[in-house]
Design a protein around this motif. Structure first.
Motif, short mmCIF file in Angstrom:
data_model
loop_
_atom_site.label_atom_id
_atom_site.label_comp_id
_atom_site.label_asym_id
_atom_site.label_seq_id
_atom_site.Cartn_x
_atom_site.Cartn_y
_atom_site.Cartn_z
N SER A 162 -9.67 2.03 -2.54
CA SER A 162 -10.83 1.92 -3.44
C SER A 162 -12.06 1.38 -2.71
CB SER A 162 -10.50 1.07 -4.66
OG SER A 162 -10.12 -0.23 -4.27
N ARG B 2 0.84 -1.20 0.00
CA ARG B 2 0.00 0.00 0.00
C ARG B 2 0.87 1.24 0.00
NH1 ARG B 2 -4.01 -3.06 3.29
NH2 ARG B 2 -5.61 -3.46 1.75
N THR B 3 0.57 2.16 -0.90
CA THR B 3 1.23 3.46 -0.93
C THR B 3 0.15 4.53 -0.82
OG1 THR B 3 1.13 3.79 -3.32
CG2 THR B 3 2.99 2.51 -2.49
N ASP B 4 0.55 5.79 -0.72
CA ASP B 4 -0.43 6.87 -0.65
C ASP B 4 -1.24 6.98 -1.93
OD1 ASP B 4 0.31 7.57 1.90
OD2 ASP B 4 1.71 9.12 1.24
N GLU B 5 -0.64 6.66 -3.07
CA GLU B 5 -1.31 6.85 -4.36
C GLU B 5 -2.07 5.63 -4.85
OE1 GLU B 5 2.37 7.76 -5.90
OE2 GLU B 5 2.40 9.45 -4.54
N HIS B 6 -1.54 4.41 -4.59
CA HIS B 6 -2.18 3.20 -5.11
C HIS B 6 -1.71 1.98 -4.33
CE1 HIS B 6 1.59 3.75 -7.39
NE2 HIS B 6 1.70 2.46 -7.21
N ASP B 7 -2.36 0.86 -4.58
CA ASP B 7 -1.95 -0.43 -4.01
C ASP B 7 -1.37 -1.28 -5.13
OD1 ASP B 7 -3.12 0.47 -1.68
OD2 ASP B 7 -4.85 -0.87 -1.79
N LEU B 8 -0.33 -2.03 -4.82
CA LEU B 8 0.22 -3.01 -5.75
C LEU B 8 -0.20 -4.37 -5.22
CD1 LEU B 8 3.82 -1.58 -6.25
CD2 LEU B 8 1.90 -1.45 -7.84
N LYS C 164 -2.03 -2.77 -10.47
CA LYS C 164 -2.08 -1.46 -9.81
C LYS C 164 -3.54 -1.14 -9.52
CE LYS C 164 0.62 2.65 -10.45
NZ LYS C 164 1.27 3.52 -11.42
N VAL C 165 -3.87 -0.95 -8.25
CA VAL C 165 -5.24 -0.70 -7.81
C VAL C 165 -5.28 0.64 -7.12
CG1 VAL C 165 -7.11 -1.60 -6.38
CG2 VAL C 165 -5.58 -3.19 -7.51
N GLU C 166 -6.35 1.39 -7.34
CA GLU C 166 -6.48 2.70 -6.69
C GLU C 166 -6.46 2.53 -5.17
OE1 GLU C 166 -9.78 6.25 -6.36
OE2 GLU C 166 -9.70 5.06 -8.20
N SER C 167 -5.67 3.33 -4.50
CA SER C 167 -5.54 3.24 -3.05
C SER C 167 -6.86 3.56 -2.36
CB SER C 167 -4.47 4.22 -2.56
OG SER C 167 -4.26 4.05 -1.19
#
Length: 127
Positions: free
Chosen positions: A73, A36-42, A68-71
């Motif tokens: 979501s 998990r990152t601030d911008e998206h999830d891997l 790549k998934v929207e963080s």
């Protein structure tokens, strides 16, 4: 792993060298890895995960192709079943923690909420 052809290292010799240096290597049978990152999830499905322990310092290697998934979501959708239970924790995460830690879904949900949704931290806190 270290290239084909005549110049590659023999995997057995590599293991022996690592053992001599005090490095333990363990393959982990992971079903899913999420970063998990601030911008998206891997999200890595069926990733190859290797844990290396070098004198107490653990390092994890993840091999695979992530989606790549929207963080967050699940939090932003508003209409998913996961968010309707009064919690922003996805049901899949609760099920995974409950199964891995051998606890009830309520205990898993509480551990996830206490650890900000961090799966590994929640499982660790329950073990």
């Amino acid at each position: 792993m270290f290239g084909g052809g005549g110049g590659g290292l023999n995997p057995r010799k590599m293991e022996q060298m690592m053992e001599q240096m005090g490095i333990d290597v363990e393959d982990i049978d992971a079903e899913e890895v999420i970063i998990r990152t601030d911008e998206h999830d891997l999200v890595f499905d069926d990733a190859e995960v290797t844990k290396m322990d070098a004198r107490g310092q653990e390092t994890y290697q993840v091999i695979g192709s992530p989606a790549k998934v929207e963080s967050g979501s699940a939090d932003d959708s508003g209409g998913t079943d996961d968010a309707d239970a009064g919690s922003s924790i996805p049901d899949d995460d609760i099920d995974l923690v409950a199964t891995r830690a051998g606890v009830s879904e309520d205990e898993a949900r509480a551990a996830l909420e206490d650890n900000g949704g961090d799966l590994a931290a929640a499982i660790e806190s329950l073990e």
